[in-house]
Write a protein that holds these residues in place. Structure first.
Motif, PDB file in Angstrom:
ATOM      1  N   TRP A 126       0.723  -1.115  -0.034  1.00  0.00           N
ATOM      2  CA  TRP A 126       0.080  -0.002  -0.078  1.00  0.00           C
ATOM      3  C   TRP A 126       1.051   1.179  -0.084  1.00  0.00           C
ATOM      4  CZ3 TRP A 126      -5.077  -0.089  -1.197  1.00  0.00           C
ATOM      5  CH2 TRP A 126      -5.723  -1.430  -1.067  1.00  0.00           C
ATOM      6  N   ILE A 127       0.549   2.196  -0.763  1.00  0.00           N
ATOM      7  CA  ILE A 127       1.356   3.473  -0.982  1.00  0.00           C
ATOM      8  C   ILE A 127       0.224   4.481  -1.085  1.00  0.00           C
ATOM      9  CG2 ILE A 127       2.632   4.692  -2.529  1.00  0.00           C
ATOM     10  CD1 ILE A 127       3.814   1.892  -3.506  1.00  0.00           C
ATOM     11  N   ARG A 128       0.509   5.568  -0.406  1.00  0.00           N
ATOM     12  CA  ARG A 128      -0.203   6.825  -0.599  1.00  0.00           C
ATOM     13  C   ARG A 128       0.278   8.002  -1.070  1.00  0.00           C
ATOM     14  NH1 ARG A 128      -2.002   8.285   5.748  1.00  0.00           N
ATOM     15  NH2 ARG A 128       0.008   9.305   6.311  1.00  0.00           N
ATOM     16  N   GLN A 129      -0.529   8.927  -1.616  1.00  0.00           N
ATOM     17  CA  GLN A 129       0.148   9.995  -2.168  1.00  0.00           C
ATOM     18  C   GLN A 129      -0.722  11.250  -1.718  1.00  0.00           C
ATOM     19  OE1 GLN A 129       0.576  10.347  -6.484  1.00  0.00           O
ATOM     20  NE2 GLN A 129       2.326  11.742  -6.346  1.00  0.00           N
ATOM     21  N   HIS A 130      -0.186  12.172  -1.149  1.00  0.00           N
ATOM     22  CA  HIS A 130      -1.024  13.628  -0.878  1.00  0.00           C
ATOM     23  C   HIS A 130      -0.751  14.266  -2.043  1.00  0.00           C
ATOM     24  CE1 HIS A 130       0.086  12.181   3.457  1.00  0.00           C
ATOM     25  NE2 HIS A 130      -1.293  12.535   3.463  1.00  0.00           N
ATOM     26  N   THR A 162      -6.115  12.097   4.485  1.00  0.00           N
ATOM     27  CA  THR A 162      -6.400  12.497   3.122  1.00  0.00           C
ATOM     28  C   THR A 162      -5.460  12.383   1.968  1.00  0.00           C
ATOM     29  OG1 THR A 162      -8.420  13.767   4.034  1.00  0.00           O
ATOM     30  CG2 THR A 162      -7.780  14.005   1.572  1.00  0.00           C
ATOM     31  N   ALA A 163      -5.742  11.410   1.104  1.00  0.00           N
ATOM     32  CA  ALA A 163      -4.932  11.105   0.045  1.00  0.00           C
ATOM     33  C   ALA A 163      -5.165  10.206  -0.885  1.00  0.00           C
ATOM     34  CB  ALA A 163      -3.369  10.406   0.715  1.00  0.00           C
ATOM     35  N   VAL A 164      -4.633  10.068  -1.952  1.00  0.00           N
ATOM     36  CA  VAL A 164      -4.883   8.979  -2.992  1.00  0.00           C
ATOM     37  C   VAL A 164      -4.067   7.645  -2.456  1.00  0.00           C
ATOM     38  CG1 VAL A 164      -4.738   8.173  -5.334  1.00  0.00           C
ATOM     39  CG2 VAL A 164      -5.322  10.653  -5.040  1.00  0.00           C
ATOM     40  N   TYR A 165      -4.813   6.588  -2.254  1.00  0.00           N
ATOM     41  CA  TYR A 165      -4.283   5.523  -1.949  1.00  0.00           C
ATOM     42  C   TYR A 165      -4.012   4.584  -3.205  1.00  0.00           C
ATOM     43  CZ  TYR A 165      -4.665   6.943   3.065  1.00  0.00           C
ATOM     44  OH  TYR A 165      -4.453   7.464   3.908  1.00  0.00           O
ATOM     45  N   TYR A 166      -3.046   4.088  -3.083  1.00  0.00           N
ATOM     46  CA  TYR A 166      -2.354   2.928  -4.194  1.00  0.00           C
ATOM     47  C   TYR A 166      -2.246   1.504  -3.561  1.00  0.00           C
ATOM     48  CZ  TYR A 166      -1.976   6.900  -7.430  1.00  0.00           C
ATOM     49  OH  TYR A 166      -2.130   8.283  -8.109  1.00  0.00           O
ATOM     50  N   PRO A 218      11.622  -2.615  -8.084  1.00  0.00           N
ATOM     51  CA  PRO A 218      10.557  -1.451  -8.215  1.00  0.00           C
ATOM     52  C   PRO A 218       9.194  -1.943  -8.177  1.00  0.00           C
ATOM     53  CG  PRO A 218      11.491  -2.215 -10.411  1.00  0.00           C
ATOM     54  CD  PRO A 218      12.419  -3.136  -9.331  1.00  0.00           C
ATOM     55  N   PHE A 219       8.352  -1.226  -7.842  1.00  0.00           N
ATOM     56  CA  PHE A 219       6.783  -1.111  -7.795  1.00  0.00           C
ATOM     57  C   PHE A 219       6.496  -1.403  -9.363  1.00  0.00           C
ATOM     58  CE2 PHE A 219       6.341  -0.970  -3.387  1.00  0.00           C
ATOM     59  CZ  PHE A 219       7.496   0.144  -3.015  1.00  0.00           C
ATOM     60  N   ASP A 220       6.103  -2.607  -9.945  1.00  0.00           N
ATOM     61  CA  ASP A 220       6.189  -2.753 -11.349  1.00  0.00           C
ATOM     62  C   ASP A 220       4.525  -2.787 -11.748  1.00  0.00           C
ATOM     63  OD1 ASP A 220       6.754  -6.369 -11.441  1.00  0.00           O
ATOM     64  OD2 ASP A 220       5.501  -5.162 -10.410  1.00  0.00           O
ATOM     65  N   PHE A 221       3.794  -2.983 -10.809  1.00  0.00           N
ATOM     66  CA  PHE A 221       2.361  -2.934 -11.103  1.00  0.00           C
ATOM     67  C   PHE A 221       1.582  -2.064 -10.145  1.00  0.00           C
ATOM     68  CE2 PHE A 221       1.870  -4.885 -15.208  1.00  0.00           C
ATOM     69  CZ  PHE A 221       2.897  -5.909 -15.069  1.00  0.00           C
ATOM     70  N   TRP A 222       0.870  -1.084 -10.485  1.00  0.00           N
ATOM     71  CA  TRP A 222       0.154  -0.315  -9.609  1.00  0.00           C
ATOM     72  C   TRP A 222      -1.328  -0.168  -9.928  1.00  0.00           C
ATOM     73  CZ3 TRP A 222       2.503   3.941  -6.464  1.00  0.00           C
ATOM     74  CH2 TRP A 222       3.894   4.000  -6.626  1.00  0.00           C
ATOM     75  N   GLY A 223      -2.244  -0.350  -8.865  1.00  0.00           N
ATOM     76  CA  GLY A 223      -3.703  -0.074  -9.086  1.00  0.00           C
ATOM     77  C   GLY A 223      -3.832   1.560  -9.661  1.00  0.00           C
ATOM     78  N   ALA A 233      -1.876   6.776 -12.213  1.00  0.00           N
ATOM     79  CA  ALA A 233      -0.978   6.198 -11.160  1.00  0.00           C
ATOM     80  C   ALA A 233       0.319   6.255 -11.563  1.00  0.00           C
ATOM     81  CB  ALA A 233      -1.220   4.760 -11.006  1.00  0.00           C
ATOM     82  N   PRO A 234       1.471   6.193 -10.808  1.00  0.00           N
ATOM     83  CA  PRO A 234       2.984   6.257 -11.295  1.00  0.00           C
ATOM     84  C   PRO A 234       3.107   5.074 -12.151  1.00  0.00           C
ATOM     85  CG  PRO A 234       2.863   6.920  -9.008  1.00  0.00           C
ATOM     86  CD  PRO A 234       1.418   6.457  -9.337  1.00  0.00           C
ATOM     87  N   VAL A 235       3.843   5.290 -13.099  1.00  0.00           N
ATOM     88  CA  VAL A 235       4.427   4.061 -14.180  1.00  0.00           C
ATOM     89  C   VAL A 235       5.619   3.895 -13.943  1.00  0.00           C
ATOM     90  CG1 VAL A 235       4.585   3.207 -16.370  1.00  0.00           C
ATOM     91  CG2 VAL A 235       2.341   4.345 -15.566  1.00  0.00           C
ATOM     92  N   LEU A 236       6.264   2.771 -13.865  1.00  0.00           N
ATOM     93  CA  LEU A 236       7.661   2.489 -13.835  1.00  0.00           C
ATOM     94  C   LEU A 236       8.285   2.731 -15.233  1.00  0.00           C
ATOM     95  CD1 LEU A 236      10.135   1.494 -12.441  1.00  0.00           C
ATOM     96  CD2 LEU A 236       9.556  -0.945 -13.317  1.00  0.00           C
TER      97      LEU A 236
END
Lengths: 118, 109
Positions: free
Chosen positions: A37-41, A91-95, A104-109, B42-45
């Motif tokens: 889980w990763i979030r972004q303000h 409050t943030a976008v949660y991925y 690396p994080f190769d696939f994200w929601g 979303a971020p992309v590698l």
């Protein structure tokens, strides 16, 4: 591989934020990846929150550790995030995202915006 | 925790080269990855440590890492390269071990 976050977009202060990530195209049970889980303000860089392995073992950001629970349901190929006692600062976008160790994080929601407000 | 620094913004003309830096203590000894993020997505590698690029990422994007600075280079910049770019490291001695930079917004003039 696809990941998709789901859950309420609005949470009241002091309550618990709960999100689920559904994985398709890969099996959490394979043991090949960590599930994160990763979030972004707004306007900021992403922040790693924590991850879970298929076995259920977890790693958390120490700054959030007292409020976080990440769990896995391999039968549904899902993993979840619970963040308790939320405030406006949550409050943030949660991925949700996939990786392995130093890789690396190769696939994200696609991400889901969670707003904490009464 | 480990701290990364990036310039907030960078403007570049089409066809020129964009050089995005990521600063960190002895970052040259760590695995550094780069992500592109377009608005609302979303971020992309785009580049992983060792300069590897996922399928579909053009060779115009390349990475290097030495000393206290990692660099993402975008050659022959195109309008479609306009986005935010984030560096990310894994540091076993840091807690949390996964750290992202604050990001650099690249504007194509």
């Amino acid at each position: 591989v696809q990941l998709r976050e789901s859950g309420p977009g609005l949470v009241k202060p002091s309550q618990t934020l709960s999100l689920i990530c559904t994985v398709s195209g890969d099996s959490i049970n394979s043991g090949d990846h960590y599930w994160n889980w990763i979030r972004q303000h707004p306007g900021k860089g992403p922040e790693w929150i924590g991850n879970v392995y298929y076995s259920g073992s977890t790693n958390y950001d120490p700054a959030l550790k007292s409020r976080i629970t990440i769990s896995v349901d391999t039968s549904k190929n899902q993993f979840s995030l619970n963040l308790s006692s939320v405030t406006a600062a949550d409050t943030a976008v949660y991925y949700c995202a996939r990786n392995w160790n130093i890789r690396p994080f190769d696939f994200w929601g696609q991400g889901t915006l969670v707003t904490v407000s009464s | 925790s480990y701290v990364l620094t990036q310039p907030p913004s960078l403007s570049v003309a089409p066809g020129q080269t964009a050089t995005i830096t990521c600063g960190g203590n002895k970052i040259g000894s760590k695995s550094v990855h780069w992500y592109q993020q377009r608005p609302g997505q979303a971020p992309v590698l785009v580049v992983s440590d060792g300069g590897d690029r996922p399928s579909g990422i053009p060779e115009r994007l390349s990475g290097s890492n030495s000393g206290n600075t990692a660099t993402l280079t975008i050659s022959r910049v195109e309008a479609g390269d306009e986005a935010d770019y984030f560096c990310q490291v894994w540091d076993a001695s840091s807690d949390p071990p996964y750290v992202f930079g604050p990001g650099t917004t690249v504007t194509v003039l």
